[in-house]
Design a protein around this motif. Sequence first.
Motif: not given
Length: 162
Positions: A121-140
């Motif tokens: 919900s924060s624009t600060t983290f909008s480009d963080m891998t974790l917040t991307q739709k479909g991001s499931r990578l366990s090490v990023q």
Amino acid sequence: MTQKRNYWLLKSEPSTYSLTDLKNEGETPWTGVRNYQARNFMRDSMKPDDSILFYHSNTSFPGIVGVGEVRTLGYPDQTQFDPDSEYFDPRATKKQPRWFCVMVGFIQTFSQPVLLKSLKSSTTFSDMTLTQKGSRLSVQPVSAEHFKAILKLGREEVKKVS
């Protein structure tokens, strides 16, 4: 010349391995990762003293719960060679290992988790891998800016509203 510190996020289900488990043990090999991109990060990019955000996934309130550090360079994950392990890989050999891990150590538990829904919900983290739709990578990887902002959020005391 000192190398630049990298920042990472490691996901784990708390029912499998929690930050409390890491705190109690002090350090652990980060084994069982069976995704090539995550493997490549551990094998090729992670180095001692890199910082880690520890993320609890598959829980009612997924989020980042604390901080750790990388203690070793990547090395062959021994679970790939153990036929009794759920992570056994019959194609892996000691001469040609397929899977790698790093040793990670505990640093601290946050005073409050930094929940995924807050990050999304924060624009600060909008480009963080974790917040991307479909991001499931366990090490990023995590940017230094995102890491510092999350540290600040995790270290804030919970404020009660009267």
